[in-house]
Scaffold this active site. Structure first.
Site, PDB file in Angstrom:
ATOM      1  N   HIS A  82      12.473  12.319  41.226  1.00 51.76           N
ATOM      2  CA  HIS A  82      13.255  11.910  40.069  1.00 51.76           C
ATOM      3  C   HIS A  82      13.978  10.312  40.055  1.00 51.76           C
ATOM      4  CE1 HIS A  82      12.840  15.824  37.875  1.00 51.76           C
ATOM      5  NE2 HIS A  82      12.526  16.158  39.295  1.00 51.76           N
TER       6      HIS A  82
ATOM      7  N   HIS B 205      14.436  26.072  40.087  1.00 49.85           N
ATOM      8  CA  HIS B 205      13.876  25.373  39.100  1.00 49.85           C
ATOM      9  C   HIS B 205      13.832  26.792  38.267  1.00 49.85           C
ATOM     10  CE1 HIS B 205      12.051  21.646  39.943  1.00 49.85           C
ATOM     11  NE2 HIS B 205      11.901  22.060  41.365  1.00 49.85           N
TER      12      HIS B 205
END
Lengths: 740, 697
Positions: free
Chosen positions: B91, B411
């Site tokens: 990211h 997640h």
């Protein structure tokens, strides 16, 4: 019409009393700040008690007593139960400040205005916001958005912005424009033309401390230490002291001094622990050094944290610096240390903020300082001998009465509900929880066994003698067998949370062990006081480390912010009057200085209505960008949309004639490089005129000093002989403006 | 990739062509990475000329340039804001490249904790990848420079850049992880980044935003899978470790250096504390970051959950009692059972790979893979338990060690995703950050589940743009003098429209300085013209052109002046010069220009005597001339034009006849169409030929 705004001061106008103001926006009542002074004088809160029940929300701006000190008392005594909003550091540091206040008081007097539990419960319903977080209120306050912004004075200190329908009401007191070691300057200047600005006149007459203040500060400390004296800095609990600690740390590191520095408050170690985790709220230099090298500025190398005075007394002899709370010298460690050290010529007491009115600190800051002061030395001593016996008897009597009362109540309750009732169960939980409350704990020597039992488990009313609780579990049956509760079979996922609970948050945070001991001290004690006169022989210095904007920068900021209406609060009568006169002349024509409990209406007389800009109109509008703004002239015809909104449509007839408008703000300093980038020789001639090329000059006339008020548009003169350059330069000049 | 197949027109780069005005309402979202894949997260978004880029990651399975998102597809220089959700490599790791090696000049934001860890994790990444990668994307210097450009924001803090408003919510994935909500002109887009709705040992769960977004760009890593309850996973984890070491084996836990590793360490430390029999078994945390990152974890406790904050009140929960750091494999004394947690998590290279290679052939040993692993890494390969593995030096070794896959990665699973979306109810959902088959299954399942709410679910591939249209109403507030009375329908409103960000205000020019920082200005111009003739001559000439020319004398100097059209003042400064001054506006500028031209002409034509009669005579002549011109123009328009009786003109077009009265402009004709056209034509010709009235309307 605009949003209705009323301001009613509750406390703190035309003097330096604590701050507390009622601001009502379309009928929604905000109490902004809820301060008290170091005398804890309940008469100051008289006006608050009258309005407490009508308050819909409380906003806190800073974490010191003057801004939030009365919160626990108001919550307990006046039934103030509105939601409270503050930033995380204001909440945390405020809590610690109040603990410190309470513990300092409790040590020297029968302080009964509020207890630690009151402080906890008052701070429990605080909603914490971050800077620039737009919090939308709901219910009665629908449509109101509140947002805290950086004030710069104390960690987490807040300038509140309350917005409704695009109109801003700004509350900014005790802001600081200068960037400091641990804080950035205020962002107040980024707000332009709010409908209402409420601000203080506290520092209006004070001017910037001399440049060499830093040197005086360092010199006087190091001189005193070198000559073998001690330095006392009376400080607040968790506010400005942080800046002082950093200054001292830096100075010590720079000059590799090794005199000890002590930071002595009842909550010093938790203060610094929490401060270490508040880096997000601090200035750029601190965050940057942490991000790049993970150097936490509050990992203190030279300052030792102490939480009780015996540790200081046990410290090795020799010169030392002590930062001790309270700044007012009215109570707390600073008071005791002052009394001890004042009579020694070598010592130095260094004040870094103006003492509150009528306190010992203020007295000592007078010029010339008094030769001697009368102080009351009080101390809490354990009861002994006859007193102790009397006390125990009294306690036992109270216990019995209570127990009797309790059993009566229980009896009634169990009458009401038969069989295996939960009341028994509940009462146990309540009792175990209460056991830390000092007075409820039974003195093992005193009470009989009956009391112990009663305290642990209440005997069922039907039993003759005390017995252990016994629960008869009757099981219910229905057509499918025994009725079960599915919850009993759910695997407990949250076991670890419970473990966490045990760690501890009775106190809603951590309290230093020493302080906790003191608080949980169940030993009966009393306060002994004696008055004595202290010869003030030590040197006294006052240096301004308050971290507030001074008179000059207050005026600059106000002129820049240029509110449509200005309300002045907090500050001596002279300062308030002075600032009022200044603002009337230079800032805006509407300046209000209300008295206590006087409600003033600052509803803006601004006219406004909303229209929809139709796509057809907008497709023909060409914007010109000027700084943050884009502007265009529109001629439009008013129409209505399907849902009855006014909407602007392209004009059908020919556009009406209008006087041409030039919009823009020419800055000579910016214009010069622009011209030279276009290949024109430019230089400043006398009187701020700009000489362009050989002959052409541009200058501004009738320099509009203030932007607010009635000043007109800026006047620019361009002159020169008839030549190509003239027209070229004129074109460049035009390019800086929007012309229609 | 397939979509790259040479279609340059689809590229998002802003071409030289001027933007079409309709473009304003088109919203484009293009994944430049993480579209139908996991890794190199990067999503481009543009609306109303504002552009936002979410995340800037690399693909852990590739190296060098091929690990980057498809930055070629966009013009970095037009991006206004770049928002980084959290510090994981997929990211944030292409950020130094993007900041230092492209034309990007916008602003970058991330949370405080992310920024502090970002530097550590990337510096480590650069060091680790030196071993295997030749072509470095950037070096430590680039990372340090990028630190200066990164700005920080706090959770919920609203920031506005160029009219783009954005703020972030807790995402619960790792420390400092954020979900960004972006608001451009009232259209809200939520980008979740990686998020988890389950609270764990130290993190809060992802918040549910207060407002429902118009578009939700959401991760789909776990697709339709469901997580086991946390305590079962924790038990499996500790059981595997306990069994392995009690059989004399070694346990390798390859993990991302920061983030989930801290959670695992908390679990292990607690387990060891509760099992004194294990105290002689060492746990190593083999990452040079171990110590460094701890100060970060200690500092930003405000970003963690209540549990940690309460523990912090007593002692620092991140001060582990049973775990020791391990700096490199040289320091590791591999003599007996031990537990080693090492980075990187994918076993691509570095310490975890070295340990794996030396332990993989012993069946007593175990490898616990504690989180999501990206396709293409060795960790992903060994989950399917092949018989053999290829070592770094190219040799083949048998894989005998046990491999366990127990996911602790924070997640969201399907249950969390679907509840989150159901509570949020966004009309448009864009799935990113998931392998394409997982994503496909998630899309199908969500479509059935959200069938009755008319939700649009899209799964774009990399570089595949999603276009949406939003009809935003532009509202303006009319304020000040202009708004003293609310107008009725049909009235006109004229004023200055001031746009700041996406708010519009209409106001009178005089109010400008009250409601904005702008102000109106007056420019006075003064120009000197060499002229040595008589002042009267100029006046005389001007009077022929302008209706109003007034003479007077200057009060101060006593020199003669005159004022032309009440706009421009002329002054005879000396024998040789006259000066002229006026206040700028288009008409005055024009008048002044004409005066200048006139004065210059006079100087040039000085000796010439002006014959007055000529001008008089021309009256009649010009009348005749005008008639000729009118006739000629009509002929060129209609063809057959003849002079008829009474001075009327007869116009014939396709058998239709029209009679035009030149004096009144009346037209008579059978045919309405022709009549109208002739009338219009004549009016225009008239206005072109006849002199302009002196004063404008």
């Amino acid at each position: 019409m605009g949003t209705s705004v009323q301001v009613t001061p509750i406390c703190g106008v035309f003097n330096e009393n604590p701050l507390s103001y009622l601001v009502s926006i379309d009928g929604f009542n905000f109490l902004i700040d809820c301060g008290w002074n170091d005398h804890f004088d309940p008469s100051l809160l008289q006006p608050l008690s009258k309005v407490a029940s009508t308050i819909d929300a409380v906003l806190l701006s800073h974490s010191d007593t003057l801004h939030l000190g009365a919160l626990p008392y108001a919550v307990k005594q006046f039934g103030l139960n509105a939601p409270v909003f503050s930033t995380e550091p204001v909440h945390r540091m405020g809590l610690l400040t109040m603990y410190d206040q309470f513990l300092s008081r409790r040590q020297v007097s029968e302080f009964e205005l509020f207890t630690l539990d009151d402080i906890d419960s008052a701070f429990q319903n605080v909603t914490r916001l971050t800077y620039s977080q737009n919090h939308h209120l709901s219910g009665k306050g629908e449509g109101i958005v509140i947002a805290p912004h950086m004030a710069g004075h104390l960690l987490g200190g807040t300038v509140w912005k309350i917005t409704k329908d695009g109109e801003d009401v700004i509350y900014a007191v005790d802001y600081n424009r200068r960037k400091e070691k641990h804080l950035n300057g205020t962002v107040l200047e980024s707000f332009v033309r709010p409908a209402v600005l409420i601000t203080d006149a506290y520092n209006a007459l004070n001017n910037q401390p001399p440049r060499q203040q830093r040197e005086i500060f360092q010199d006087s400390i190091s001189k005193t230490l070198k000559s073998g004296g001690n330095v006392l800095l009376p400080v607040d609990t968790a506010g400005r002291v942080l800046e002082l600690i950093l200054i001292l740390e830096d100075y010590w590191a720079e000059h590799s001094l090794n005199y000890p520095i002590y930071f002595l408050t009842y909550v010093s170690s938790s203060t610094v622990d929490y401060v270490k985790s508040f880096l997000e709220w601090m200035g750029d230099s601190i965050t940057k050094s942490f991000e790049t090298s993970r150097d936490n500025a509050f990992l203190l190398k030279h300052v030792t944290l102490l939480i009780n005075k015996s540790e200081l007394d046990n410290a090795p002899d020799g010169p030392k610096v002590v930062l001790a709370s309270m700044a007012s010298l009215e109570a707390g460690f600073s008071h005791d240390i002052f009394v001890e050290w004042a009579s020694e010529v070598k010592n130095l007491v260094l004040f870094t903020e103006r003492g509150q009115y009528g306190t010992l600190a203020r007295m000592l800051q007078a010029d010339p300082p008094p030769k001697a002061v009368k102080v009351t030395m009080s101390r809490r001593v354990p009861l002994a001998g006859e007193e102790l016996i009397a006390y125990e008897e009294e306690q036992n009597r109270l216990k019995k009465e209570e127990a009797l009362k309790a059993s009566l109540i229980k009896e009634e309750e169990s009458k009401a509900s038969h069989g295996p009732d939960n009341d028994l169960n509940d009462s146990m939980i309540i009792d175990t929880n209460n056991s830390h409350a000092p007075l409820d704990v039974v003195d093992p020597h005193g009470g009989g066994f009956r009391d112990i039992f009663i305290d642990g488990f209440v005997p069922p009313s039907i039993s003759v003698a005390p017995m252990f609780p016994f629960y008869d579990t009757t099981s219910e049956w229905d057509d499918f067998g025994e009725v079960i509760n599915p919850d009993d079979y759910v695997i407990k996922d949250e076991d670890m949370d419970q473990a966490a609970m045990n760690f501890g948050g009775n106190m809603d945070g951590k309290l230093d062990e020493g302080a906790a001991n003191l608080m949980l001290d169940t030993k009966p004690s009393k306060v002994v006081s004696n008055e004595l006169t202290v010869q003030v022989k030590c040197s006294l210095i006052y240096l301004d480390y308050e971290g507030r904007a001074d008179g000059r920068s207050i005026k600059t900021i106000l002129a820049h912010v240029a509110p449509l209406k200005l309300v002045l609060v907090h500050g001596s009568a002279e300062a308030t009057e002075h600032l009022k006169q200044h603002c009337l002349k230079h800032v805006c024509p509407y300046v209000y200085t209300p008295q206590i409990e006087e409600t003033i209406d600052v509803t803006s007389d601004l006219c406004a209505y909303k229209v929809q800009l139709s796509e057809k109109l907008m497709s023909n509008v060409l914007f010109k960008k000027l700084g943050d703004y884009e502007i265009a002239w529109v001629d439009a015809e008013v129409g209505k949309t399907e849902n009855g909104m006014l909407s602007l449509l392209p004009i059908s007839t020919s556009a009406p004639h209008h006087k041409s408008v030039l919009v823009g703000d020419l800055k000579m300093a910016d214009f010069k490089p622009f011209l030279s980038s276009q290949g024109i020789q430019v230089e400043f001639a006398g009187g701020g005129a700009l000489r362009c090329g050989e002959y052409v000059t541009i200058r501004k006339v009738g320099q509009a000093g203030q932007k607010g008020g009635g000043s007109g548009p800026q006047q620019i003169v361009i002159e020169g002989p008839l030549c190509d350059d003239y027209y070229k330069i004129r074109d460049y000049l035009y390019s800086q403006f929007y012309l229609q | 990739m397939a979509s790259m197949g040479g279609q340059p027109p689809s590229s998002l780069k802003r071409r030289d062509a001027p933007p079409v005005s309709k473009e304003g309402d088109q919203l484009i979202i293009t994944p430049l990475g993480a579209g139908n894949e996991v890794g190199r997260s990067c999503v481009y978004m543009s609306y109303k000329g504002k552009t936002v880029l979410f995340d800037c990651g690399i693909h852990p399975a590739y190296s060098g340039m091929s690990a980057l998102p498809y930055f070629d597809e966009i013009d970095p220089s037009i991006i206004d804001v770049l928002l980084i959700t959290h510090f994981h490599l997929d990211h944030a790791a292409s950020l130094p490249y993007f900041l230092e090696k492209t034309t990007f000049k916008g602003r970058v934001f991330m949370t405080h904790a992310t920024k502090a860890i970002y530097k550590l994790i990337l510096t480590d990444y650069v060091k680790v990848s030196k071993v295997s990668v030749e072509d470095m994307l950037y070096d430590e210097q680039d990372i340090n420079r990028s630190m200066d450009k990164i700005e920080v924001l706090d959770f919920h803090q609203t920031v506005e850049v160029n009219g783009i408003k954005f703020w972030c919510y807790t995402a619960g994935h790792v420390l400092g992880a954020a979900m960004f909500m972006v608001d451009i002109a009232g259209v809200r887009v939520l980008y979740t980044g990686d998020y988890s709705r389950e609270e764990d040992r130290h993190l809060r769960s992802a918040e549910l935003p207060q407002f429902s977004p118009d578009i939700c760009i959401i991760e789909s890593t776990y697709g339709v899978q469901l997580h086991q309850p946390r305590h079962i996973r924790e038990k499996r984890f500790t059981d595997v470790i306990h069994t392995t070491i009690s059989q004399g084996g070694r346990v390798l836990i390859p993990a991302f250096a920061l983030g989930r590793a801290q959670e695992l360490l908390l679990i292990l430390d607690e387990y060891w504390s509760n099992h004194p029999e294990l105290h002689n078994i060492p746990i190593y945390y083999a990452s040079p970051l171990a110590k460094k990152c701890m100060t970060v974890y200690q500092t930003y406790i405000l970003s963690m959950n209540e549990r940690i904050r309460n523990q912090f009140a007593n002692s620092n929960p991140f001060k582990f009692k049973h775990i020791s750091p391990l700096n490199s494999i040289e320091d590791f004394n591999d003599v007996g059972p031990s537990v080693v947690m090492a980075s990187p998590g994918g076993l691509q290279s570095g310490l975890s790979r070295q340990l794996f290679e030396s332990w993989c052939s012993d069946k007593k040993n175990a490898c616990v893979i504690p989180g999501y692993v990206v396709v293409g890494t060795l960790a992903k390969t060994i989950i399917s338990e092949p018989k053999e593995v290829t070592l770094m030096n190219g040799l083949i070794a048998p894989l005998n060690m046990q491999v366990h896959y127990i996911s602790f990665s924070a997640h969201a699973d399907y249950a969390q995703t679907s509840t989150f979306l159901k509570e949020l109810m966004p009309p448009n959902i864009i799935l990113v950050h998931g392998e394409s088959h997982e994503m496909g299954r998630l899309k199908t399942k969500l479509t059935t589940e959200l069938a009755d709410c008319n939700t649009n679910i899209i799964t774009p591939k990399n570089c595949q743009s999603v276009e949406m249209y939003f009809n935003s109403e532009k509202m303006a507030k009319t304020i000040g003098r202009l708004a003293e009375k609310t107008p009725e329908v049909g009235e006109t409103v004229s004023g200055i429209l001031v746009k700041k960000g996406f708010t519009y205000q209409i106001m009178a020019p005089d109010d400008l300085h009250i409601f904005s920082q702008l102000s109106a200005a007056n420019i006075t111009q003064r120009i000197t013209i060499p002229y040595s003739g008589a002042f009267g001559v100029i006046k005389y000439r001007l009077e022929q052109i302008y209706e109003s020319v007034e003479s007077s004398t200057d009060e101060e100097s006593g020199v003669p002046t005159m004022r032309v059209d009440d706009r421009v003042t002329l002054k005879q400064d000396s024998e040789k010069h006259i000066s002229m001054h006026w206040t700028s506006d288009p008409i005055s500028d024009m008048v002044s220009d004409s005066v200048v031209a006139l004065v210059l002409n006079i100087s040039r034509e000085m000796p010439k005597v002006v014959v007055e009669s000529e001008a008089m005579k021309s009256e009649e002549e010009s009348g005749r001339k005008a008639e000729k011109v009118i006739h000629a123009l009509l002929v060129s328009l209609f063809g057959d034009v003849k002079l008829g009786e009474n001075g009327k003109l007869v116009i014939r077009v396709d058998g239709n006849v029209a009679h035009l009265d030149k004096q009144s402009g009346d037209v008579e004709s059978e045919n309405e169409g022709l009549k109208e056209r002739v009338r219009t034509a004549y009016r225009r010709i008239q206005s072109a030929v006849k002199p302009i009235p002196l004063i404008a309307a």
